[in-house]
Design a protein around this motif. Structure first.
Motif, PDB file in Angstrom:
ATOM      1  N   ILE A  46       0.841  -1.197   0.000  1.00 44.47           N
ATOM      2  CA  ILE A  46       0.000   0.000   0.000  1.00 44.47           C
ATOM      3  C   ILE A  46       0.876   1.248   0.000  1.00 44.47           C
ATOM      4  N   ALA A  47       1.942   1.241   0.806  1.00 47.82           N
ATOM      5  CA  ALA A  47       2.857   2.389   0.832  1.00 47.82           C
ATOM      6  C   ALA A  47       3.465   2.628  -0.544  1.00 47.82           C
ATOM      7  N   SER A  48       3.787   1.556  -1.251  1.00 44.79           N
ATOM      8  CA  SER A  48       4.342   1.676  -2.596  1.00 44.79           C
ATOM      9  C   SER A  48       3.311   2.244  -3.572  1.00 44.79           C
ATOM     10  N   VAL A  49       2.049   1.810  -3.428  1.00 43.05           N
ATOM     11  CA  VAL A  49       0.977   2.362  -4.264  1.00 43.05           C
ATOM     12  C   VAL A  49       0.862   3.867  -4.020  1.00 43.05           C
ATOM     13  N   ARG A  50       0.857   4.262  -2.762  1.00 44.76           N
ATOM     14  CA  ARG A  50       0.739   5.687  -2.428  1.00 44.76           C
ATOM     15  C   ARG A  50       1.862   6.502  -3.063  1.00 44.76           C
ATOM     16  N   THR A  51       3.074   5.940  -3.050  1.00 47.12           N
ATOM     17  CA  THR A  51       4.242   6.623  -3.605  1.00 47.12           C
ATOM     18  C   THR A  51       4.188   6.717  -5.128  1.00 47.12           C
ATOM     19  N   ASN A  52       3.774   5.636  -5.780  1.00 44.22           N
ATOM     20  CA  ASN A  52       3.842   5.553  -7.242  1.00 44.22           C
ATOM     21  C   ASN A  52       2.594   6.042  -7.967  1.00 44.22           C
ATOM     22  N   ALA A  53       1.458   6.098  -7.276  1.00 40.04           N
ATOM     23  CA  ALA A  53       0.185   6.435  -7.917  1.00 40.04           C
ATOM     24  C   ALA A  53       0.183   7.762  -8.682  1.00 40.04           C
ATOM     25  N   PRO A  54       0.829   8.820  -8.196  1.00 46.99           N
ATOM     26  CA  PRO A  54       0.730  10.101  -8.913  1.00 46.99           C
ATOM     27  C   PRO A  54       1.420  10.138 -10.277  1.00 46.99           C
ATOM     28  N   TYR A  55       2.276   9.172 -10.589  1.00 47.56           N
ATOM     29  CA  TYR A  55       3.105   9.234 -11.793  1.00 47.56           C
ATOM     30  C   TYR A  55       2.490   8.446 -12.943  1.00 47.56           C
ATOM     31  N   ASP A  56       2.106   9.148 -13.982  1.00 44.78           N
ATOM     32  CA  ASP A  56       1.457   8.499 -15.133  1.00 44.78           C
ATOM     33  C   ASP A  56       2.335   7.420 -15.756  1.00 44.78           C
ATOM     34  N   SER A  57       3.640   7.609 -15.722  1.00 48.05           N
ATOM     35  CA  SER A  57       4.561   6.641 -16.345  1.00 48.05           C
ATOM     36  C   SER A  57       4.538   5.284 -15.641  1.00 48.05           C
ATOM     37  N   ARG A  58       3.973   5.203 -14.450  1.00 46.74           N
ATOM     38  CA  ARG A  58       3.921   3.939 -13.705  1.00 46.74           C
ATOM     39  C   ARG A  58       2.708   3.091 -14.063  1.00 46.74           C
ATOM     40  N   TYR A  59       1.848   3.611 -14.948  1.00 47.30           N
ATOM     41  CA  TYR A  59       0.639   2.875 -15.332  1.00 47.30           C
ATOM     42  C   TYR A  59       0.877   2.163 -16.656  1.00 47.30           C
ATOM     43  N   ASP A  60       0.692   0.872 -16.646  1.00 52.19           N
ATOM     44  CA  ASP A  60       0.819   0.039 -17.842  1.00 52.19           C
ATOM     45  C   ASP A  60      -0.598  -0.240 -18.339  1.00 52.19           C
ATOM     46  N   ARG A  61      -0.980   0.425 -19.416  1.00 55.69           N
ATOM     47  CA  ARG A  61      -2.335   0.293 -19.956  1.00 55.69           C
ATOM     48  C   ARG A  61      -2.414  -0.920 -20.870  1.00 55.69           C
ATOM     49  N   ARG A  62      -3.463  -1.714 -20.703  1.00 57.66           N
ATOM     50  CA  ARG A  62      -3.673  -2.941 -21.488  1.00 57.66           C
ATOM     51  C   ARG A  62      -4.988  -2.839 -22.248  1.00 57.66           C
TER      52      ARG A  62
END
Length: 112
Positions: A46-62
Motif C-alpha cells: 500500500i505504501a508503494s501504491v501511495r508513492t507511485n500512484a501520482p506518476y502516469d509513467s507507472r501505469y501500464d495500460r492494457r
C-alpha cells in the motif's frame, strides 16, 4: 456506508494471504493488490501504491477486445496493483485518474 476513498486490507480464508483493495470515492474497487504472506508486506505494498500512484509513467495500460485494464508498477517495474476491467478506454482513464487522486491520502481499513 463507510467513507471512501480507502484501502481495505483483508486475509483470504482460502490461502491465508493478505490482500488490499483500493475503493474510490464512489465505493467502487479501482485497484487490487497481489497476495502477500505477511500483513506488513501488504502494508508495504500500500505504501508503494501511495508513492507511485501520482506518476502516469507507472501505469501500464492494457487493451483487449472490449476489455481495458491497467497495472500500476513500482519504479523497479514490479506490478503493485491491478485494475478492474473497463469496457472503454475512457472509463479506464477515469480509473487511473481516480487512483492518482485517491491513493496517496486514502486511509487503511483493516479487516484482517
Amino acid at each position: 456506508m463507510a467513507s471512501n476513498p480507502k484501502f481495505q486490507v483483508f486475509k483470504s480464508t482460502s490461502n491465508n494471504q493478505y490482500y488490499y483493495r483500493l475503493r474510490s470515492r464512489n465505493g467502487e474497487i479501482i485497484l487490487n493488490g497481489e497476495g502477500y504472506t505477511t500483513k506488513q508486506s501488504c502494508l508495504n505494498g500500500i505504501a508503494s501504491v501511495r508513492t507511485n500512484a501520482p506518476y502516469d509513467s507507472r501505469y501500464d495500460r492494457r487493451d483487449g477486445w472490449s476489455n481495458y485494464t491497467f497495472n500500476l508498477k513500482a519504479s523497479n517495474g514490479e506490478i503493485i496493483g491491478r485494475s478492474e476491467n473497463y469496457t472503454t478506454r475512457t472509463a479506464r482513464e477515469g480509473g487511473i485518474e481516480a487512483v492518482k487522486r485517491d491513493a496517496p491520502g486514502a486511509p487503511i481499513e483493516d479487516f484482517s
